[in-house]
Scaffold this motif. Structure first.
Motif, PDB file in Angstrom:
ATOM      1  N   GLY A 102      11.886  82.315 -15.316  1.00  9.61           N
ATOM      2  CA  GLY A 102      12.635  81.607 -14.288  1.00  9.61           C
ATOM      3  C   GLY A 102      11.905  81.467 -12.972  1.00  9.61           C
ATOM      4  N   GLU A 103      11.030  82.415 -12.665  1.00 10.40           N
ATOM      5  CA  GLU A 103      10.290  82.358 -11.412  1.00 10.40           C
ATOM      6  C   GLU A 103       9.309  81.186 -11.362  1.00 10.40           C
ATOM      7  N   MET A 104       9.022  80.595 -12.508  1.00 12.90           N
ATOM      8  CA  MET A 104       8.112  79.440 -12.555  1.00 12.90           C
ATOM      9  C   MET A 104       8.780  78.286 -13.299  1.00 12.90           C
ATOM     10  N   ALA A 105      10.076  78.125 -13.062  1.00 13.72           N
ATOM     11  CA  ALA A 105      10.839  77.092 -13.757  1.00 13.72           C
ATOM     12  C   ALA A 105      10.263  75.707 -13.518  1.00 13.72           C
ATOM     13  N   VAL A 106      10.169  74.953 -14.595  1.00 17.40           N
ATOM     14  CA  VAL A 106       9.745  73.557 -14.537  1.00 17.40           C
ATOM     15  C   VAL A 106      11.027  72.726 -14.601  1.00 17.40           C
ATOM     16  N   THR A 107      11.280  71.964 -13.571  1.00  9.03           N
ATOM     17  CA  THR A 107      12.505  71.189 -13.542  1.00  9.03           C
ATOM     18  C   THR A 107      12.207  69.709 -13.806  1.00  9.03           C
ATOM     19  N   GLY A 108      13.192  69.045 -14.378  1.00  7.73           N
ATOM     20  CA  GLY A 108      13.076  67.617 -14.622  1.00  7.73           C
ATOM     21  C   GLY A 108      12.256  67.230 -15.835  1.00  7.73           C
ATOM     22  N   ARG A 109      11.764  68.219 -16.618  1.00 10.03           N
ATOM     23  CA  ARG A 109      10.969  67.898 -17.804  1.00 10.03           C
ATOM     24  C   ARG A 109      11.530  68.531 -19.062  1.00 10.03           C
TER      25      ARG A 109
END
Length: 110
Positions: A102-109
């Protein structure tokens, strides 16, 4: 699941061929019932070091793995290619897949 990580220090003259040397063992292990994954990675810092990340559904699958013919064959065929005895960590984890970082969440993909 049983989660295992092992470090293999391969003799320099065999390091580039390690994926080929372990191919039959890898293929057979991945085909085992209860094997969740069995993946090799090569160290960027030390090209003679490979890290094996593997997981088995439960203790029974882990026991079947170490009792398999291909594991017993690997016990004979792999050590001559190694500099030293592999180092290993083996833990039981209450899940059957990777968690999201979660600390490096990729959003929108996703």
């Amino acid at each position: 699941m049983i989660f295992i990580t092992a470090k293999f220090r391969v003799r320099p003259e065999h390091a580039d061929r390690w994926p080929e040397i372990t191919a039959d063992f890898t293929r057979a292990t991945r085909a085992e019932p209860g094997c969740l994954w069995f993946d090799w990675s090569r160290s960027l810092a030390d090209p003679t070091e490979y890290v094996l990340v593997e997981a088995f559904r439960d203790d029974e699958a882990g026991v079947r793995h170490v009792q398999s013919a291909h594991f017993k064959a690997a016990q004979q065929t792999l050590p001559p290619h190694l500099v030293e005895t592999p180092r290993v960590m083996n833990v039981t984890v209450p899940q059957e897949d990777w968690s999201l970082l979660g600390e490096m969440a990729v959003t929108g993909r996703e």
